[in-house]
Design a protein around this motif. Structure first.
Motif, short mmCIF file in Angstrom:
data_model
loop_
_atom_site.label_atom_id
_atom_site.label_comp_id
_atom_site.label_asym_id
_atom_site.label_seq_id
_atom_site.Cartn_x
_atom_site.Cartn_y
_atom_site.Cartn_z
N LYS A 1 0.84 -1.20 0.00
CA LYS A 1 0.00 0.00 0.00
C LYS A 1 0.87 1.25 0.00
CE LYS A 1 -3.43 2.48 2.78
NZ LYS A 1 -4.17 2.51 4.08
N GLY A 2 1.92 1.25 0.83
CA GLY A 2 2.82 2.39 0.89
C GLY A 2 3.56 2.61 -0.42
N MET A 3 3.93 1.52 -1.10
CA MET A 3 4.61 1.63 -2.39
C MET A 3 3.69 2.24 -3.45
SD MET A 3 6.59 -2.05 -2.35
CE MET A 3 7.32 -1.88 -3.98
N MET A 4 2.43 1.87 -3.42
CA MET A 4 1.47 2.46 -4.36
C MET A 4 1.30 3.95 -4.10
SD MET A 4 -1.34 -0.66 -4.54
CE MET A 4 -2.54 0.31 -5.46
N GLU A 5 1.23 4.33 -2.83
CA GLU A 5 1.12 5.75 -2.49
C GLU A 5 2.37 6.50 -2.93
OE1 GLU A 5 -1.77 5.23 1.45
OE2 GLU A 5 0.42 5.27 1.69
N HIS A 6 3.52 5.89 -2.77
CA HIS A 6 4.78 6.52 -3.20
C HIS A 6 4.78 6.75 -4.71
CE1 HIS A 6 9.01 7.58 -2.94
NE2 HIS A 6 9.25 6.78 -3.98
N ALA A 7 4.15 5.85 -5.46
CA ALA A 7 4.07 5.99 -6.92
C ALA A 7 3.14 7.12 -7.33
CB ALA A 7 3.61 4.68 -7.55
N GLY A 8 2.28 7.57 -6.42
CA GLY A 8 1.36 8.67 -6.72
C GLY A 8 -0.10 8.32 -6.59
N PHE A 9 -0.42 7.05 -6.37
CA PHE A 9 -1.82 6.67 -6.23
C PHE A 9 -2.39 7.17 -4.90
CE2 PHE A 9 -0.27 3.54 -9.32
CZ PHE A 9 -1.26 3.65 -10.29
N GLU A 10 -3.66 7.51 -4.93
CA GLU A 10 -4.33 8.04 -3.73
C GLU A 10 -5.51 7.15 -3.37
OE1 GLU A 10 -4.84 12.37 -3.62
OE2 GLU A 10 -3.73 12.46 -5.53
N ARG A 11 -6.04 7.39 -2.17
CA ARG A 11 -7.17 6.60 -1.64
C ARG A 11 -6.86 5.10 -1.74
NH1 ARG A 11 -11.98 8.58 -5.13
NH2 ARG A 11 -12.96 6.75 -4.18
N CYS A 12 -5.62 4.74 -1.46
CA CYS A 12 -5.21 3.33 -1.58
C CYS A 12 -5.79 2.51 -0.44
CB CYS A 12 -3.68 3.22 -1.57
SG CYS A 12 -2.88 4.01 -2.98
N ASP A 13 -6.28 1.35 -0.77
CA ASP A 13 -6.78 0.42 0.23
C ASP A 13 -6.52 -1.00 -0.25
OD1 ASP A 13 -8.63 0.37 -1.82
OD2 ASP A 13 -10.37 0.85 -0.59
N TYR A 14 -6.84 -1.96 0.61
CA TYR A 14 -6.67 -3.36 0.20
C TYR A 14 -7.73 -4.21 0.87
CZ TYR A 14 -3.99 -3.73 4.60
OH TYR A 14 -3.59 -3.68 5.91
N PHE A 15 -7.97 -5.35 0.25
CA PHE A 15 -9.01 -6.28 0.70
C PHE A 15 -8.36 -7.65 0.86
CE2 PHE A 15 -10.65 -2.91 -1.89
CZ PHE A 15 -11.78 -2.47 -1.22
N ASN A 16 -8.33 -8.16 2.08
CA ASN A 16 -7.78 -9.49 2.33
C ASN A 16 -8.80 -10.55 1.94
OD1 ASN A 16 -5.19 -8.91 3.40
ND2 ASN A 16 -6.13 -8.29 5.34
N LEU A 17 -8.35 -11.53 1.20
CA LEU A 17 -9.18 -12.65 0.79
C LEU A 17 -8.57 -13.94 1.33
CD1 LEU A 17 -9.69 -11.66 -2.96
CD2 LEU A 17 -11.07 -10.97 -0.99
N THR A 18 -9.44 -14.89 1.70
CA THR A 18 -8.98 -16.18 2.23
C THR A 18 -7.97 -15.96 3.35
OG1 THR A 18 -9.23 -16.99 -0.05
CG2 THR A 18 -8.31 -18.53 1.56
N GLY A 19 -8.35 -15.12 4.30
CA GLY A 19 -7.51 -14.90 5.48
C GLY A 19 -6.19 -14.21 5.20
N GLY A 20 -6.12 -13.44 4.10
CA GLY A 20 -4.89 -12.73 3.78
C GLY A 20 -3.93 -13.53 2.92
N VAL A 21 -4.27 -14.76 2.58
CA VAL A 21 -3.44 -15.53 1.65
C VAL A 21 -3.28 -14.74 0.35
CG1 VAL A 21 -3.39 -17.61 0.21
CG2 VAL A 21 -3.95 -17.78 2.64
N VAL A 22 -4.35 -14.05 -0.03
CA VAL A 22 -4.36 -13.18 -1.20
C VAL A 22 -4.93 -11.84 -0.78
CG1 VAL A 22 -5.61 -12.79 -3.38
CG2 VAL A 22 -4.48 -14.97 -2.97
N ALA A 23 -4.46 -10.77 -1.42
CA ALA A 23 -5.02 -9.45 -1.17
C ALA A 23 -5.19 -8.72 -2.51
CB ALA A 23 -4.12 -8.63 -0.24
N ILE A 24 -6.23 -7.92 -2.58
CA ILE A 24 -6.42 -7.02 -3.71
C ILE A 24 -6.13 -5.61 -3.23
CG2 ILE A 24 -8.02 -6.11 -5.45
CD1 ILE A 24 -9.73 -8.63 -5.00
N HIS A 25 -5.13 -4.98 -3.83
CA HIS A 25 -4.80 -3.59 -3.54
C HIS A 25 -5.41 -2.70 -4.61
CE1 HIS A 25 -1.92 -5.25 -0.69
NE2 HIS A 25 -1.66 -4.04 -0.26
#
Length: 249
Positions: A220-244
């Motif tokens: 998430k921090g890397m995406m913000e550093h690139a310039g993206f805003e309102r960054c969030d993420y969604f943990n799926l299957t207990g965090g085994v996978v995440a959608i940023h």
């Protein structure tokens, strides 16, 4: 003589210039059995992860979408139906073997009109700035040599008001699940790879590459550093996978 800069390839340190070639060898090896292995490795749950990514994409008719690390095209196929005849989906992968398998699959499904195929490195995209309404990269960012460079480059290619979605393996949120996941990844997964593809080492690398990938907050921090805003993420299957998800505003 100055030491050559290194990066990680799984748990190994390798010269930066060698990583892309090594990753290419892995996916050359697994391309023809990629879909079967995805189903076996995830017990089919990868389809639900991708469906959630589509739902978060906001893609609609007329949009331009870039699907990086498209593999055999699960996301591209869905986007093709969403954007319609007036839209465009760029099906992109750095690996020629994966791109060929994906293209053949799309053509077999009759998806030809709004799909374009481009072999490209996410670090050095050959597209204009402010070009895409949505960029996705599914299970590919962890294989990129310089992830921050890729995120920076992707940011330039996204239109103002557009978004990036990164679907990737991440860090389990529960210790008990993490232990089971480690046992599966380093014991069972390579043996499945050996049985199905006769390639145990490629799947050992894939397990290691997942562990070396940034965790949820770091990415998430890397995406913000690139310039993206309102960054969030969604943990799926207990965090085994995440959608940023991040927006270019």
């Amino acid at each position: 003589m100055k030491d050559e800069k290194t990066t990680h390839f799984g748990y190994q340190d390798v010269p930066v210039g060698e990583k892309a070639g090594r990753v290419r060898q892995v996916f050359d090896s697994v391309a023809n059995k990629y879909d079967l292995m995805n189903d076996l490795m995830s017990l089919g749950i990868h389809r639900l992860w991708k469906r959630q990514t589509i739902e978060l994409s906001g893609v609609r008719k007329g949009h331009r979408v870039l699907d990086l690390a498209a593999g055999t095209g699960d996301l591209s196929a869905r986007f093709s139906g969403l954007v319609g005849d007036d839209g465009l989906v760029v099906f992109s992968d750095i690996n020629a073997a994966m791109l060929q398998v994906g293209r053949e699959r799309m053509e077999d499904q009759g998806r030809v009109g709004n799909l374009h195929y481009v072999q490209a490195d996410a670090q050095y995209l050959p597209f204009p700035d402010n070009h895409f309404d949505c960029v996705t990269i599914g299970f590919g960012l962890r294989n990129v040599t310089d992830k921050q460079l890729a995120l920076n480059t992707i940011f330039h290619s996204v239109k103002p008001g557009g978004r990036l979605l990164v679907l990737e393996f991440s860090k389990p949120t529960h210790r008990a699940l993490e232990k089971v996941y480690d046992l599966y990844s380093f014991t069972l997964l390579p043996k499945i790879g050996k049985l199905i593809t006769d390639d145990e080492e490629s799947y050992r690398y894939l397990a290691e590459s997942i562990r070396m990938h940034p965790d949820q907050e770091t990415l998430k921090g890397m995406m913000e550093h690139a310039g993206f805003e309102r960054c969030d993420y969604f943990n799926l299957t207990g965090g085994v996978v995440a959608i940023h998800r991040g927006y270019k505003l």
